[in-house]
Motif scaffolding. Structure first.
Motif, PDB file in Angstrom:
ATOM      1  N   ALA A 156       3.771   8.737   4.028  1.00  0.00           N
ATOM      2  CA  ALA A 156       3.182   7.943   3.065  1.00  0.00           C
ATOM      3  C   ALA A 156       1.890   6.928   3.524  1.00  0.00           C
ATOM      4  O   ALA A 156       1.079   6.881   3.083  1.00  0.00           O
ATOM      5  CB  ALA A 156       4.391   6.621   2.929  1.00  0.00           C
ATOM      6  N   VAL A 157       1.977   6.938   4.937  1.00  0.00           N
ATOM      7  CA  VAL A 157       0.832   6.394   5.721  1.00  0.00           C
ATOM      8  C   VAL A 157      -0.373   7.228   5.567  1.00  0.00           C
ATOM      9  O   VAL A 157      -1.669   6.930   5.248  1.00  0.00           O
ATOM     10  CB  VAL A 157       0.903   6.079   7.336  1.00  0.00           C
ATOM     11  CG1 VAL A 157      -0.347   5.722   7.870  1.00  0.00           C
ATOM     12  CG2 VAL A 157       2.285   4.911   7.502  1.00  0.00           C
ATOM     13  N   ALA A 158       0.062   8.561   5.829  1.00  0.00           N
ATOM     14  CA  ALA A 158      -1.047   9.661   5.399  1.00  0.00           C
ATOM     15  C   ALA A 158      -1.718   9.305   4.093  1.00  0.00           C
ATOM     16  O   ALA A 158      -2.838   9.687   3.899  1.00  0.00           O
ATOM     17  CB  ALA A 158      -0.597  10.957   5.822  1.00  0.00           C
ATOM     18  N   GLN A 166       0.766  -1.304  -0.012  1.00  0.00           N
ATOM     19  CA  GLN A 166      -0.037  -0.018  -0.325  1.00  0.00           C
ATOM     20  C   GLN A 166       0.948   1.206   0.046  1.00  0.00           C
ATOM     21  O   GLN A 166       0.492   2.084  -0.853  1.00  0.00           O
ATOM     22  CB  GLN A 166      -0.909   0.115   1.354  1.00  0.00           C
ATOM     23  CG  GLN A 166      -1.951  -1.250   1.098  1.00  0.00           C
ATOM     24  CD  GLN A 166      -2.840  -0.852   2.539  1.00  0.00           C
ATOM     25  OE1 GLN A 166      -3.249   0.159   2.801  1.00  0.00           O
ATOM     26  NE2 GLN A 166      -3.261  -2.107   2.875  1.00  0.00           N
ATOM     27  N   LEU A 167       1.809   1.345   0.810  1.00  0.00           N
ATOM     28  CA  LEU A 167       2.850   2.499   0.898  1.00  0.00           C
ATOM     29  C   LEU A 167       3.561   2.782  -0.224  1.00  0.00           C
ATOM     30  O   LEU A 167       3.548   3.621  -0.691  1.00  0.00           O
ATOM     31  CB  LEU A 167       3.631   2.211   2.077  1.00  0.00           C
ATOM     32  CG  LEU A 167       3.084   2.197   3.556  1.00  0.00           C
ATOM     33  CD1 LEU A 167       4.497   1.943   4.559  1.00  0.00           C
ATOM     34  CD2 LEU A 167       2.254   3.174   3.876  1.00  0.00           C
ATOM     35  N   PHE A 168       3.932   1.527  -0.940  1.00  0.00           N
ATOM     36  CA  PHE A 168       4.803   1.718  -2.190  1.00  0.00           C
ATOM     37  C   PHE A 168       3.832   2.102  -3.462  1.00  0.00           C
ATOM     38  O   PHE A 168       4.400   2.936  -4.018  1.00  0.00           O
ATOM     39  CB  PHE A 168       5.318   0.249  -2.579  1.00  0.00           C
ATOM     40  CG  PHE A 168       6.167  -0.111  -1.728  1.00  0.00           C
ATOM     41  CD1 PHE A 168       7.199   0.646  -0.674  1.00  0.00           C
ATOM     42  CD2 PHE A 168       7.097  -1.523  -1.883  1.00  0.00           C
ATOM     43  CE1 PHE A 168       8.224   0.430   0.018  1.00  0.00           C
ATOM     44  CE2 PHE A 168       8.191  -2.093  -0.989  1.00  0.00           C
ATOM     45  CZ  PHE A 168       8.563  -1.057  -0.041  1.00  0.00           C
ATOM     46  N   GLY A 169       2.468   1.592  -3.344  1.00  0.00           N
ATOM     47  CA  GLY A 169       1.660   2.230  -4.492  1.00  0.00           C
ATOM     48  C   GLY A 169       1.591   3.708  -4.445  1.00  0.00           C
ATOM     49  O   GLY A 169       1.480   4.369  -5.206  1.00  0.00           O
ATOM     50  N   ALA A 170       1.596   4.170  -2.920  1.00  0.00           N
ATOM     51  CA  ALA A 170       1.158   5.667  -2.694  1.00  0.00           C
ATOM     52  C   ALA A 170       2.268   6.378  -3.202  1.00  0.00           C
ATOM     53  O   ALA A 170       2.345   7.474  -3.947  1.00  0.00           O
ATOM     54  CB  ALA A 170       0.815   5.781  -1.393  1.00  0.00           C
TER      55      ALA A 170
END
Lengths: 758, 165
Positions: free
Chosen positions: A581-583, A542-546
């Protein structure tokens, strides 16, 4: 070799400061308003029918709130081998019969400890005594009294392993030897006596704080014995003062705390005293091992035929697992082309034996290793050489049982020989001095699902926050071995975070993800560690996608979590902080919390374990020729535990193992008379002190376990096995006496020396 | 009949009414809620309950509360007040890996304090003798011995800086 930022470093334990300050709360430190004190009445006889119990006088005592016996309970049997209900042979409180001295008969809840103790004296129990069976020989004789009605021959479990052609193997052997070994029962002797505190919630559900290695198992078995649904029972593990296998089942005081809390509507706490621990706590199985082994002249192993009888005591407990594992360990270390094992678990009227650090390995490997040293001597081969000739290597199989996916056993043997200056030392010993070798292999958790869990073997949940922190939830149980720290290290490494960025909640069955089978069989690092990696992989996706979208990265870019950032690999400018990244992920999901889950269950890994560790140990011993007292001068250890996650923790495990192995070899034993345990305090039960510990040197062999998280496997349990055979070998070297009957006491050494002189 | 006693525990004064059979361990843990001191065996064999009474190390499980009336008690909670900087002994225990399950730790630390006050530069043998009344099942003692030797060094440095141990 891969380099890591946190894995492989001496990170201090995250609970060390709380423990150093005396602020860590163990179960007995907990107090709730209105709490009652519980005590258990135990059987004073080894085998009897209960004719009658009268609790009226106890109930009438001021301060006594409730007294229960087996008749008051739902009478549901329990046992860890839930997959086979026939093996579940225990009631929380005795129903009709008692089977050992210390068997639980009744329980009391009172306003204070004094009233509870006095109430026990007022409970009147009428017993009709039955003949007691105190060893496996008596228990298996024709016409012996029956301990459990369902089991007329008192052999509750038998396990077989067989491969190759055993007869052919022996017929092609040049040298065959047969030996019978007796190994004795010893105590886990964890410093924290068992304690449980139960509370009934306003809606009738149970919360139990308990000193356990296995909150999930306690939750399930407590629910079934109370006749409740599993989700209506919450088990929380506070800090635990050691377990070593002795706290991995539902125990009667856990049931009694919960049942009495339900009956009284008040919290109830039970804390055992040390005498109860020694009298009735689980113990390592005493065993008789008959081993026949065949070699070629050059030392090549041809066949092994191993028969083991386990003295199980009054109930199965974890005996079925120990029985099977004895057979597995009997086939480990060396390549036996032909192998046969028969293990029998026998009921006796003694306190039940169960899992204890090593889980069958200390016993089985004592026979293997002493016999190997005997054979080496008779064949005129150096004990190191005969081991190297037969040692297992990566890729070896035990047919239908296990495949060894990583093995640095040969390297361990070579290294320990080099460290100890084996060849020169052996040549230059003075009279009364000796040097000996012992080896081990151990599992990294079990595969066989005897508990019949419907959940993954281990699970992890990660909640990620925009402030750059994560909350890691796991049901894995730190019982002092330091798993919370090691698991946090794995997670920190994987997410590029610091230890202080991770909050951990562990071992609370209502809050942490279902499930984890607990801390036993050295399963936690590998299984809970793999569950973390599974969860982290999902979070990283998920983080990498963002981050990819934000920086419009070419699809061929690799991304990484490193130094608190999520970025294109090696390109910090093409990335953001972990929190940012989480945000971004959270924004993309309209504010929804970023939560991932991961799990691990070993599959296609045979019957035993996903990974084996190996090692070798050398002991130097001096024996006083007048008194027969053996003292260990130095230990050397070389072992293969895969990637070392925390070197100081691994060394701590090793030193602790040597303490336990030393006690097993030389000083610890339960002295029993007609089923009565006589050694019920630390003066009589002689555990090594700081003055008894030899200096110790260790080398971790560099290896990588493909099934383990970052290449890690077992480190805390197997090391307890090689110490006793290494010492026995060194004692033989010093005196000529071979010990086939543990422990190696001065009396036995002096007798052995006399025999040799004749 | 209950007895009235006064205790000074870690610098705090307490006035208590206790049964004559109650142990110092029970009073500390149950009445004063100082649960850092543990109970491992109840008969003075394991050392987990060790506290200092007027500077001497005793097993609190076999010491009656009435017998220490008017005395100064030091427990693990007094080594470093909550939230404050750790005592050098605590720092060394943490850094050297001397703590695993932690159940013997409080007693070990108190005996270390007793030993290092009496003998600021103990040999390894003297440290081991100082621990001979303590049992540990996790660590094999070696890292505890190392920690106490390390603490001795730290305390000497602190003393040089004028910090009172």
């Amino acid at each position: 070799m891969q380099t890591y930022a946190i894995v492989g470093k001496n990170v201090p334990r995250n609970d060390a400061e709380a423990k150093a300050r005396g602020a860590a709360l163990y179960t007995d430190d907990l107090k709730l308003p209105g709490m009652l004190v519980g005590r258990i009445l135990r059987s004073p006889v080894a085998h009897a029918r209960i004719k009658h119990i009268d609790v009226s006088k106890a109930l009438a005592l001021p301060g006594v709130k409730c007294v229960i016996t087996g008749e008051d309970t739902p009478k549901v049997k329990y046992g860890n081998w839930r997959l086979f209900p026939d093996t579940q042979d225990e009631y929380p409180l005795a129903v009709d019969k008692v089977r050992f001295i210390g068997d639980e008969v009744a329980a009391v809840a009172a306003l204070d400890a004094d009233a509870a103790a006095e109430a026990l004296d007022l409970i009147e129990v009428e017993y009709e005594e039955l003949p007691g069976l105190f060893d496996t020989g008596a228990a298996t004789q024709e016409g012996a009294p029956v301990i459990h009605e369902y089991c007329p021959n008192n052999i509750s479990v038998n396990r077989k392993i067989q491969y190759g052609d055993i007869d052919k193997g022996f017929s092609e052997s040049d040298y065959i030897r047969e030996d019978t070994f007796h190994v004795h029962a010893v105590s886990h002797a964890y410093l924290e006596p068992c304690s449980s505190l139960a509370q009934v919630d306003l809606d009738g559900r149970i919360t139990l704080w308990t000193s356990t290695q296995t909150p999930y198992i306690v939750q399930c078995l407590l629910a079934s014995t109370l006749g409740m649904r599993e989700n209506d029972v919450r088990v929380i593990k506070p800090f635990v003062g050691g377990g070593f296998g002795g706290k991995m089942e539902l125990r009667p005081f856990e049931f009694c705390a919960a049942f009495l809390a339900k009956k009284t509507g008040r919290p109830v706490k039970f804390t055992l005293n040390r005498e109860e621990e020694f009298l009735t706590g689980r113990r390592r199985h005493a065993m008789t091992l008959h081993s026949k082994v065949g070699f070629k002249k050059d030392g090549t192993l041809m066949a092994k035929d191993l028969k083991i009888r386990l003295d199980g005591g009054a109930y199965n407990a974890m005996g079925p697992t120990a029985t099977f594992l004895c057979g597995n360990f009997g086939a480990m270390l060396y390549r036996y082309p032909n192998y046969r094992f028969l293990g029998e678990h026998v009921y006796t009227n003694k306190p039940p034996a169960s899992a204890m650090r090593g889980f069958g390995a200390p016993q089985s490997l004592y026979a293997t290793e002493v016999q190997m040293n005997m054979a080496a001597e008779e064949l005129g081969i150096d004990p190191v050489e005969i081991r190297l000739k037969n040692a297992q290597v990566t890729g070896d199989k035990i047919p239908d049982v296990a495949t060894i996916s990583s093995c640095a056993f040969k390297e361990s043997i070579q290294k320990v020989a080099e460290m100890s200056d084996w060849k020169n030392k052996r040549k230059n010993l003075k009279p009364g001095q000796g040097i000996g070798i012992g080896c081990y292999s151990f599992i990294s958790g079990g595969v066989f699902n005897w508990f019949n869990t419907q959940f993954p073997f281990s699970a992890a949940e990660i909640r990620a926050y925009a402030d750059g922190t994560v909350h890691y939830l796991t049901m894995a149980s730190d019982i002092g071995q330091g798993s919370d720290t090691v698991l946090k290290q794995i997670l920190a490494e994987e997410l590029g975070l610091r230890m202080e960025d991770i909050r951990i909640t562990s071992a609370d069955t209502a809050m942490t993800p279902q499930a984890d089978l607990g801390s036993w069989g050295s399963r936690v690092t590998l299984m809970a560690g793999n569950a973390i990696l599974d969860a982290a992989k999902k979070l990283k996706a998920q983080l990498f996608g963002a981050v990819s979208a934000r920086f419009n990265l070419n699809v061929i870019y690799e991304l990484e979590c490193k130094d608190g950032r999520v970025q294109a690999k090696g390109r910090p400018e093409k990335g953001v902080s972990f929190g940012e990244a989480v945000a971004m992920v959270q924004k993309a999901n309209r504010g929804e919390q970023v939560v991932v889950r991961g799990a691990y269950t070993p599959r296609d890994k045979g019957l035993v374990t996903p990974a084996f560790s190996f090692g070798a140990q050398v002991a130097e011993v001096e024996v006083d020729q007048e008194t027969g007292v053996a003292s260990v001068k130095q230990m050397w250890t070389a072992h293969d535990c895969g990637t070392v996650i925390n070197p100081k923790s691994v060394e701590g495990q090793l030193n602790g193992s040597i303490q336990m192995g030393l006690g097993y070899a030389l000083s610890e034993q339960f002295v029993m008379k007609d089923g009565q345990t006589l050694t019920t305090n630390f003066l009589d039960y002689k555990m090594p002190s700081a003055l008894d510990m030899p200096p110790s040197k260790v080398v971790h062999i560099d290896s990588y376990e493909p099934e383990g998280p970052m290449g890690a496997k077992e480190a805390g349990e197997g090391l307890v096995s090689p110490t006793a055979p290494a010492i026995a070998h060194a004692v033989h070297d010093a005196t000529g006496y071979w010990c086939k009957d543990l422990p190696i006491t001065p009396e036995k050494i002096l007798d052995g020396m006399k025999q040799n002189k004749k | 009949m209950k007895h009235q006693i006064r205790l000074n525990v870690n610098g705090d004064d307490y006035e208590l009414l206790v049964d004559p059979w109650r142990t110092l361990n029970e009073v500390l843990r149950e009445d004063l809620n100082l649960t850092g001191t543990k109970l491992g065996c109840g008969v003075g064999d394991c050392g987990a309950c060790t506290v200092l009474v007027d500077g001497k190390s005793v097993s609190s499980c076999i010491t009656l509360a009435v017998a220490v009336d008017g005395k100064k008690i030091e427990t693990v909670e007094g080594l470093a007040a909550s939230g404050e900087k750790l005592h050098p002994i605590q720092e060394s225990f943490i850094e050297k890996g001397a703590i695993q399950c932690g159940f013997c730790t409080a007693g070990m630390e108190m005996s270390a304090l007793y030993l290092l006050r009496k003998n600021p530069s103990p040999t390894e043998e003297e440290i081991r003798e100082g621990l001979s009344g303590h049992l540990c099942r996790c660590t094999g003692y070696n890292q505890i011995v190392e920690a106490i030797a390390d603490a001795a060094d730290r305390m000497k440095t602190d003393r040089g800086k004028g910090v009172k141990p």
